[in-house]
Design a protein around this motif. Structure first.
Motif, PDB file in Angstrom:
ATOM      1  N   SER A   1       0.805  -1.217   0.000  1.00  0.00           N
ATOM      2  CA  SER A   1       0.000   0.000   0.000  1.00  0.00           C
ATOM      3  C   SER A   1       0.837   1.265   0.000  1.00  0.00           C
ATOM      4  CB  SER A   1      -0.912  -0.004   1.247  1.00  0.00           C
ATOM      5  OG  SER A   1      -0.133   0.022   2.403  1.00  0.00           O
ATOM      6  N   VAL A   2       2.193   1.094   0.006  1.00  0.00           N
ATOM      7  CA  VAL A   2       3.089   2.259   0.061  1.00  0.00           C
ATOM      8  C   VAL A   2       3.644   2.487  -1.345  1.00  0.00           C
ATOM      9  CG1 VAL A   2       5.148   3.216   1.107  1.00  0.00           C
ATOM     10  CG2 VAL A   2       3.632   1.744   2.467  1.00  0.00           C
ATOM     11  N   LYS A   3       3.710   3.709  -1.678  1.00  0.00           N
ATOM     12  CA  LYS A   3       4.244   4.065  -2.999  1.00  0.00           C
ATOM     13  C   LYS A   3       5.714   4.430  -2.867  1.00  0.00           C
ATOM     14  CE  LYS A   3      -0.156   6.046  -4.456  1.00  0.00           C
ATOM     15  NZ  LYS A   3      -0.838   7.249  -4.911  1.00  0.00           N
ATOM     16  N   ASP A   4       6.415   4.302  -3.959  1.00  0.00           N
ATOM     17  CA  ASP A   4       7.847   4.674  -3.984  1.00  0.00           C
ATOM     18  C   ASP A   4       7.955   6.176  -3.782  1.00  0.00           C
ATOM     19  OD1 ASP A   4       8.543   2.072  -4.354  1.00  0.00           O
ATOM     20  OD2 ASP A   4       8.653   2.236  -6.559  1.00  0.00           O
ATOM     21  N   GLY A   5       8.923   6.535  -2.959  1.00  0.00           N
ATOM     22  CA  GLY A   5       9.179   7.943  -2.705  1.00  0.00           C
ATOM     23  C   GLY A   5       8.177   8.582  -1.736  1.00  0.00           C
ATOM     24  N   GLU A   6       7.220   7.761  -1.218  1.00  0.00           N
ATOM     25  CA  GLU A   6       6.211   8.318  -0.286  1.00  0.00           C
ATOM     26  C   GLU A   6       6.885   8.625   1.065  1.00  0.00           C
ATOM     27  OE1 GLU A   6       1.880   7.234   1.676  1.00  0.00           O
ATOM     28  OE2 GLU A   6       2.791   5.841   0.276  1.00  0.00           O
ATOM     29  N   ARG A   7       6.500   9.723   1.590  1.00  0.00           N
ATOM     30  CA  ARG A   7       7.072  10.177   2.864  1.00  0.00           C
ATOM     31  C   ARG A   7       6.289   9.482   3.992  1.00  0.00           C
ATOM     32  NH1 ARG A   7      11.772  12.297   4.642  1.00  0.00           N
ATOM     33  NH2 ARG A   7      11.491  13.578   6.531  1.00  0.00           N
ATOM     34  N   LEU A   8       7.059   8.812   4.927  1.00  0.00           N
ATOM     35  CA  LEU A   8       6.454   8.097   6.044  1.00  0.00           C
ATOM     36  C   LEU A   8       7.105   8.541   7.341  1.00  0.00           C
ATOM     37  CD1 LEU A   8       6.345   4.463   4.552  1.00  0.00           C
ATOM     38  CD2 LEU A   8       4.491   6.125   4.641  1.00  0.00           C
ATOM     39  N   HIS A   9       6.419   8.222   8.454  1.00  0.00           N
ATOM     40  CA  HIS A   9       6.949   8.489   9.804  1.00  0.00           C
ATOM     41  C   HIS A   9       7.040   7.171  10.539  1.00  0.00           C
ATOM     42  CE1 HIS A   9       6.515  12.840   9.383  1.00  0.00           C
ATOM     43  NE2 HIS A   9       5.314  12.591   8.781  1.00  0.00           N
ATOM     44  N   VAL A  10       8.161   6.967  11.202  1.00  0.00           N
ATOM     45  CA  VAL A  10       8.391   5.737  11.980  1.00  0.00           C
ATOM     46  C   VAL A  10       8.415   6.124  13.457  1.00  0.00           C
ATOM     47  CG1 VAL A  10       9.912   3.784  12.390  1.00  0.00           C
ATOM     48  CG2 VAL A  10       9.668   4.694  10.085  1.00  0.00           C
ATOM     49  N   ARG A  11       7.532   5.523  14.209  1.00  0.00           N
ATOM     50  CA  ARG A  11       7.456   5.799  15.649  1.00  0.00           C
ATOM     51  C   ARG A  11       8.143   4.671  16.388  1.00  0.00           C
ATOM     52  NH1 ARG A  11       1.949   6.614  19.240  1.00  0.00           N
ATOM     53  NH2 ARG A  11       3.025   7.031  21.250  1.00  0.00           N
ATOM     54  N   LEU A  12       9.126   5.079  17.177  1.00  0.00           N
ATOM     55  CA  LEU A  12       9.910   4.121  17.952  1.00  0.00           C
ATOM     56  C   LEU A  12       9.582   4.292  19.426  1.00  0.00           C
ATOM     57  CD1 LEU A  12      13.323   4.675  16.112  1.00  0.00           C
ATOM     58  CD2 LEU A  12      11.640   2.879  15.676  1.00  0.00           C
ATOM     59  N   ALA A  13      10.160   3.440  20.273  1.00  0.00           N
ATOM     60  CA  ALA A  13       9.937   3.547  21.717  1.00  0.00           C
ATOM     61  C   ALA A  13      10.498   4.849  22.236  1.00  0.00           C
ATOM     62  CB  ALA A  13      10.570   2.352  22.449  1.00  0.00           C
ATOM     63  N   ASP A  14      11.536   5.362  21.575  1.00  0.00           N
ATOM     64  CA  ASP A  14      12.148   6.599  22.059  1.00  0.00           C
ATOM     65  C   ASP A  14      12.331   7.538  20.865  1.00  0.00           C
ATOM     66  OD1 ASP A  14      13.326   8.526  23.527  1.00  0.00           O
ATOM     67  OD2 ASP A  14      15.279   7.499  23.702  1.00  0.00           O
ATOM     68  N   GLY A  15      11.214   8.180  20.448  1.00  0.00           N
ATOM     69  CA  GLY A  15      11.307   9.165  19.396  1.00  0.00           C
ATOM     70  C   GLY A  15      10.671   8.708  18.097  1.00  0.00           C
ATOM     71  N   ARG A  16      10.776   9.595  17.099  1.00  0.00           N
ATOM     72  CA  ARG A  16      10.153   9.344  15.809  1.00  0.00           C
ATOM     73  C   ARG A  16      11.190   9.693  14.708  1.00  0.00           C
ATOM     74  NH1 ARG A  16       4.196  11.906  15.930  1.00  0.00           N
ATOM     75  NH2 ARG A  16       4.004  10.475  14.162  1.00  0.00           N
ATOM     76  N   LEU A  17      11.010   8.998  13.531  1.00  0.00           N
ATOM     77  CA  LEU A  17      11.908   9.227  12.399  1.00  0.00           C
ATOM     78  C   LEU A  17      11.086   9.484  11.143  1.00  0.00           C
ATOM     79  CD1 LEU A  17      14.481   6.285  12.936  1.00  0.00           C
ATOM     80  CD2 LEU A  17      14.797   8.703  13.488  1.00  0.00           C
ATOM     81  N   GLY A  18      11.580  10.412  10.284  1.00  0.00           N
ATOM     82  CA  GLY A  18      10.951  10.632   9.001  1.00  0.00           C
ATOM     83  C   GLY A  18      11.754   9.900   7.915  1.00  0.00           C
ATOM     84  N   VAL A  19      11.113   9.092   7.056  1.00  0.00           N
ATOM     85  CA  VAL A  19      11.787   8.280   6.021  1.00  0.00           C
ATOM     86  C   VAL A  19      11.022   8.428   4.728  1.00  0.00           C
ATOM     87  CG1 VAL A  19      12.678   6.633   7.718  1.00  0.00           C
ATOM     88  CG2 VAL A  19      10.448   6.238   6.674  1.00  0.00           C
ATOM     89  N   SER A  20      11.738   8.044   3.629  1.00  0.00           N
ATOM     90  CA  SER A  20      11.125   8.003   2.308  1.00  0.00           C
ATOM     91  C   SER A  20      11.289   6.593   1.780  1.00  0.00           C
ATOM     92  CB  SER A  20      11.793   8.989   1.336  1.00  0.00           C
ATOM     93  OG  SER A  20      11.630  10.305   1.821  1.00  0.00           O
ATOM     94  N   VAL A  21      10.317   6.119   1.065  1.00  0.00           N
ATOM     95  CA  VAL A  21      10.330   4.749   0.531  1.00  0.00           C
ATOM     96  C   VAL A  21      11.154   4.766  -0.759  1.00  0.00           C
ATOM     97  CG1 VAL A  21       8.962   2.854  -0.329  1.00  0.00           C
ATOM     98  CG2 VAL A  21       8.078   4.287   1.523  1.00  0.00           C
ATOM     99  N   THR A  22      12.180   3.908  -0.766  1.00  0.00           N
ATOM    100  CA  THR A  22      13.044   3.814  -1.957  1.00  0.00           C
ATOM    101  C   THR A  22      13.015   2.413  -2.529  1.00  0.00           C
ATOM    102  OG1 THR A  22      14.929   3.338  -0.543  1.00  0.00           O
ATOM    103  CG2 THR A  22      14.551   5.645  -1.124  1.00  0.00           C
ATOM    104  N   ASP A  23      12.799   1.459  -1.737  1.00  0.00           N
ATOM    105  CA  ASP A  23      12.836   0.079  -2.208  1.00  0.00           C
ATOM    106  C   ASP A  23      11.779  -0.719  -1.470  1.00  0.00           C
ATOM    107  OD1 ASP A  23      13.543  -2.158  -3.525  1.00  0.00           O
ATOM    108  OD2 ASP A  23      15.328  -2.571  -2.284  1.00  0.00           O
ATOM    109  N   ARG A  24      11.089  -1.572  -2.211  1.00  0.00           N
ATOM    110  CA  ARG A  24      10.071  -2.441  -1.586  1.00  0.00           C
ATOM    111  C   ARG A  24      10.394  -3.867  -1.973  1.00  0.00           C
ATOM    112  NH1 ARG A  24       4.436  -0.552  -3.644  1.00  0.00           N
ATOM    113  NH2 ARG A  24       5.674  -0.484  -5.583  1.00  0.00           N
ATOM    114  N   GLU A  25      10.216  -4.790  -1.032  1.00  0.00           N
ATOM    115  CA  GLU A  25      10.432  -6.198  -1.294  1.00  0.00           C
ATOM    116  C   GLU A  25       9.138  -6.961  -1.245  1.00  0.00           C
ATOM    117  OE1 GLU A  25      13.351  -7.570   1.393  1.00  0.00           O
ATOM    118  OE2 GLU A  25      14.932  -6.269   0.658  1.00  0.00           O
TER     119      GLU A  25
END
Length: 402
Positions: free
Chosen positions: A378-402
């Motif tokens: 359901s994720v498109k290439d280059g789509e901007r996502l947010h990753v929520r971790l136990a200690d903080g959050r990260l902003g990532v972009s989708v470059t490769d899907r398996e």
């Protein structure tokens, strides 16, 4: 027509007597009723006096012996008769008399019939109505007594009344109680006693006798006088079987003179006995009421609250302390149960919390609109996502899907 005379032209005695004789002669033959007195026979002529049964009036009657003998032995002194006579006026002596032509004795049956007719007339006028009869006073101050002089009736009334109430006072009026003078004298005595303000009761008393002897107490004038009296009247005429009209109009009827004394005066012994009974009854009622109140007071005083007030306060204090301890135990138990439930709920909440999952090394990937990414497709290439971790959050972009 009135006779015209003056001091200058008087008329002689003979003229006056002749005029009177003419006036009397115009009366004609008349029937007259009365009572015979002074009966006297002289040769072939009988002389007597005919008295009015009520008023103190009389007339001289003269007649042949044969007329009186034809009337029978009932024509004696004291008998009531009806006379057929011619009024005569003796000019020489200036006297009036009746010349008897026929004489008839009034029999018992006729007297009873007359009394019955008079009784009906008086009853129709309301003289015998019970509602007009007045009660006798409880204790009369003075009693008026009408009776014959030195009679048994007087003795019976006075003796029995004073035996019942020694302090009773009497005013005695002695009258004729039979004969032609009885009605007038009894009525005069009645008027005198009724006018006395000290008289509270009037007793008319007479002993027994023949029906003719009791006739004055059935006279219409006397009956009406008793009806008009202001003072209560007690009738005590004859015996129980005698019943003159006076008994019907009197306020109280006594069977005998002795009974009249009993009805007019209370018995002092009976009244003293009644006072003692009422006093004893009042004492019993009062004593019973006092005893009931004392029993109630003893019952109230025997209650624990009044018998030992401090003990009752201590008992109530112990109950308050026990209820306070019970409330504390109940509150502590409720707080403990609530704390345990809160711990269990907190543990479940921590176990199910996403933060706890993140603490174990997991992460939550979300889109820009904060929706969670559940499938990689359901994720498109280059789509901007947010990753929520136990200690903080990260902003990532989708470059490769398996």
């Amino acid at each position: 027509m009135a006779m015209e005379t003056t001091a200058e032209s008087p008329v002689p005695v003979r003229t006056v007597l002749q005029a009177v004789s003419g006036w009397i002669g115009r009366l004609g033959r008349i029937w007259v009723e009365g009572q015979i007195t002074d009966l006297n026979a002289r040769g072939g002529t009988v002389y007597m006096t005919l008295r009015d049964p009520v008023a103190n009036m009389s007339v001289r009657v003269v007649g042949p012996r044969a007329v009186f003998e034809a009337a029978g032995p009932a024509v004696t002194d004291g008998a009531r008769v009806v006379v057929h006579a011619k009024p005569d006026f003796w000019i020489n002596r200036g006297t009036f008399s009746l010349s008897v032509l026929e004489i008839r004795p009034v029999g018992v049956g006729e007297l009873l019939a007359r009394l019955e007719r008079l009784k009906r007339v008086l009853a129709s006028e309301g003289l015998f109505r019970p509602e007009r009869k007045r009660p006798l006073p409880f204790l009369p101050g003075r009693i008026g007594l009408i009776c014959g002089r030195d009679s048994d009736a007087e003795h019976d009334v006075l003796e029995n009344a004073r035996r019942r109430w020694p302090a009773v006072a009497f005013r005695v009026e002695n009258t004729a109680v039979q004969g032609s003078y009885a009605v007038g004298e009894v009525m005069e005595a009645l008027r005198a006693l009724d006018a006395d303000p000290e008289i509270d009761v009037i007793i008319i008393a007479r002993g027994g006798g023949a029906m003719e002897d009791l006739l004055p107490f059935s006279d219409e004038a006397l009956v009406r006088a008793v009806h008009a009296a202001r003072t209560p009247v007690v009738s005590a005429i004859g015996h129980e079987q005698d019943s003159p009209l006076l008994d019907l109009v009197a306020d109280v009827r006594a069977s005998t003179p002795t009974d009249a004394a009993k009805k007019a005066v209370p018995d002092v012994r009976e009244q003293l006995q009644l006072v003692r009974q009422l006093r004893d009854r009042g004492r019993r009622c009062l004593s019973g009421a006092v005893e009931r109140e004392l029993a109630w007071l003893r019952s109230v005083r025997s209650r624990p609250a009044l018998a030992d007030p401090v003990r009752e306060i201590e008992r109530q204090s112990e109950q308050v302390a026990a209820m306070r301890d019970r409330a504390r135990r109940c509150l502590s138990a409720a707080l403990d149960r609530a704390g345990d439930e809160l711990g269990h709920t907190r543990a479940r909440l921590l176990a199910l919390s996403p933060a706890a999952t993140l603490e174990r090394g997991y992460a939550i990937v979300q889109r820009e609109d904060a929706s969670v990414v559940r499938e990689a497709s359901s994720v498109k290439d280059g789509e901007r996502l947010h990753v929520r971790l136990a200690d903080g959050r990260l902003g990532v972009s989708v470059t490769d899907r398996e």
